[in-house]
Design an enzyme around this catalytic site. Structure first.
Site, mmCIF file in Angstrom:
data_model
loop_
_atom_site.group_PDB
_atom_site.id
_atom_site.type_symbol
_atom_site.label_atom_id
_atom_site.label_comp_id
_atom_site.label_asym_id
_atom_site.label_seq_id
_atom_site.Cartn_x
_atom_site.Cartn_y
_atom_site.Cartn_z
ATOM 1 N N HIS A 71 43.286 40.340 45.129
ATOM 2 C CA HIS A 71 42.958 39.280 46.094
ATOM 3 C C HIS A 71 43.671 37.979 45.722
ATOM 4 O O HIS A 71 43.944 37.703 44.566
ATOM 5 C CB HIS A 71 41.444 39.089 46.241
ATOM 6 C CG HIS A 71 40.738 38.426 45.102
ATOM 7 N ND1 HIS A 71 40.717 37.057 44.926
ATOM 8 C CD2 HIS A 71 39.994 38.936 44.089
ATOM 9 C CE1 HIS A 71 39.986 36.756 43.868
ATOM 10 N NE2 HIS A 71 39.552 37.878 43.334
ATOM 11 N N ASP A 183 42.233 34.728 38.148
ATOM 12 C CA ASP A 183 41.310 35.445 39.023
ATOM 13 C C ASP A 183 41.600 35.001 40.454
ATOM 14 O O ASP A 183 41.130 33.958 40.880
ATOM 15 C CB ASP A 183 39.874 35.111 38.628
ATOM 16 C CG ASP A 183 38.834 35.716 39.549
ATOM 17 O OD1 ASP A 183 39.184 36.596 40.350
ATOM 18 O OD2 ASP A 183 37.674 35.274 39.478
ATOM 19 N N GLU A 217 38.097 36.927 48.936
ATOM 20 C CA GLU A 217 37.249 37.757 48.077
ATOM 21 C C GLU A 217 36.143 36.922 47.449
ATOM 22 O O GLU A 217 35.018 37.400 47.284
ATOM 23 C CB GLU A 217 38.101 38.416 46.977
ATOM 24 C CG GLU A 217 37.345 39.425 46.116
ATOM 25 C CD GLU A 217 36.611 38.812 44.920
ATOM 26 O OE1 GLU A 217 35.787 39.519 44.308
ATOM 27 O OE2 GLU A 217 36.842 37.625 44.605
ATOM 28 N N ASP A 240 41.193 43.767 39.716
ATOM 29 C CA ASP A 240 40.624 42.428 39.646
ATOM 30 C C ASP A 240 40.455 42.098 38.164
ATOM 31 O O ASP A 240 40.920 42.866 37.304
ATOM 32 C CB ASP A 240 39.285 42.377 40.395
ATOM 33 C CG ASP A 240 38.947 40.980 40.925
ATOM 34 O OD1 ASP A 240 39.326 39.977 40.277
ATOM 35 O OD2 ASP A 240 38.302 40.885 41.984
ATOM 36 N N HIS A 327 36.529 31.546 36.083
ATOM 37 C CA HIS A 327 36.164 30.442 36.974
ATOM 38 C C HIS A 327 36.213 29.082 36.272
ATOM 39 O O HIS A 327 35.522 28.142 36.668
ATOM 40 C CB HIS A 327 34.804 30.676 37.624
ATOM 41 C CG HIS A 327 34.856 31.721 38.709
ATOM 42 N ND1 HIS A 327 33.934 31.809 39.722
ATOM 43 C CD2 HIS A 327 35.740 32.727 38.941
ATOM 44 C CE1 HIS A 327 34.251 32.819 40.521
ATOM 45 N NE2 HIS A 327 35.339 33.397 40.055
#
Length: 362
Positions: A71, A183, A217, A240, A327
């Site tokens: 993604h 990510d 995503e 992923d 993140h």
């Protein structure tokens, strides 16, 4: 094919450019253009959809269809409220971490271009040490140097503007890649490298290969939900990131035991079709590709779930890249793992035969 021979100077330059470009959820198209330009020499055709998912296709006329997928979106913020004295409050666009925000620079995307700002935070001298308030969505705010709300609006900033971090690609100790948005632009990079290797090695596949770079995503697998209905694949191999659990404050009893540098992570979950997963494991063992295992409970939390439960059921599996500090703006992966995920997807594709159902009843 040795892992050390996969990433070359040209592909690394693409990876850096692709990572450094901001592609927040809902605004992925500039990154998709970079990705499509890179993969164009290795594809026969492209599919794009209304919301920005991009698919490079090899053998588009084949009836049997295999997807390899990553993604393209990254977490971000939205401007949610502008105070009378010109400060901005935010809401999440994806799983943005409020705790890392204070003192970070940001880019606010406007029709007039990028407006710079900072997440302000009260000085240590002014805080009550006995009762310190942690960063949370209600108290983090952005300062763009404006004296009031009117000046904010004059600068082109309004409610709904999307906000990203400017942090760019770096290499740590020769073989660790560090950047925001690994990510999962690492996924887009890895599937593009699979396409390149197939082309350069002259491999002819007996099926249509749909190299899919999905959008949205981070807010619920939405791009994958849309594109799987368009492609209607027979098989989907998704890549992923997953958590490296070897750093402090992570409980392996609940998060599992995965380590950066020890190879791709193969998932066990209800959405993962078991015969397809065993094919991946057999391939890893046959080609001496190191791998790790991970168990999920009800769902994988990745686009695997969207593909698996679409179109009456699509044989789907997940190969993950171990990543530290997910993140945050310093997401970190090991070069060896990146290359071994590429190898594992590539080698698995070479084992798939046209018409395979992966049925438990064959």
């Amino acid at each position: 094919m040795a892992a050390s021979k996969i990433i070359n100077a040209k592909s690394l330059k693409f990876f850096e450019k692709y990572l450094n470009n901001a592609s927040p959820t809902g605004y992925e198209w500039e990154g998709q253009k970079i990705w499509m330009d890179y993969i164009r020499p290795y594809a026969d055709d492209f599919i794009t959809d209304t919301y920005g998912t991009a698919v490079a296709v090899i053998n588009p006329k084949a009836k049997y269809k295999v997807v390899i997928e990553g993604h393209s979106d990254e977490i971000s913020w939205y401007v949610n409220y502008i105070t009378d004295n010109g400060l901005l409050y935010v809401i999440r666009n994806g799983g943005s971490d409020h705790q890392i925000a204070p003192s970070k620079w940001v880019n606010i995307h406007t029709k007039k271009g990028i407006v710079k700002g900072v997440f302000g935070w009260p000085a240590i001298h002014t805080r009550n040490r006995a009762k310190e308030e942690p960063p949370k969505l209600e108290n983090i705010f952005i300062d763009i140097g404006a004296k009031d709300k009117a000046e904010v609006e004059k600068m082109g900033v309004h409610v709904g503007c999307v906000i990203t971090y400017p942090d760019e690609f770096q290499v740590l100790n020769k073989d660790k890649f560090v950047c925001r948005a690994l990510d999962n632009r690492a996924g887009g990079f890895m599937i593009a490298e699979v396409a390149r290797l197939l082309h350069e090695n002259g491999k002819k596949l007996p099926f249509g290969l749909y190299i899919t770079n999905s959008v949205q995503e981070e807010i619920g697998l939405r791009g994958a939900e849309m594109i799987t209905e368009t492609i209607k694949p027979n098989v989907a191999i998704v890549t992923d990131v997953t958590h490296d659990t070897t750093t402090p404050m992570i409980e392996k009893k609940t998060q599992g035991d995965c380590s950066m540098g020890k190879g791709p992570v193969i998932s066990y979950a209800p959405a993962v079709q078991q015969k397809l997963r065993e094919r991946i494991i057999e391939t890893a063992e046959a080609k001496k590709i190191p791998f790790q295992r991970q168990a999920s409970s009800r769902f994988t939390g990745t686009d695997t779930d969207a593909f698996a439960y679409s179109n009456g059921g699509v044989a789907s599996a997940l190969i993950s890249l171990p990543l530290r500090y997910m993140h945050t703006t310093v997401e970190t992966v090991h070069r060896d793992d990146v290359e071994n995920v590429i190898r594992l997807i590539y080698e698995t594709l070479l084992t798939i035969k046209e018409g395979e159902t992966f049925s438990y009843f064959d």
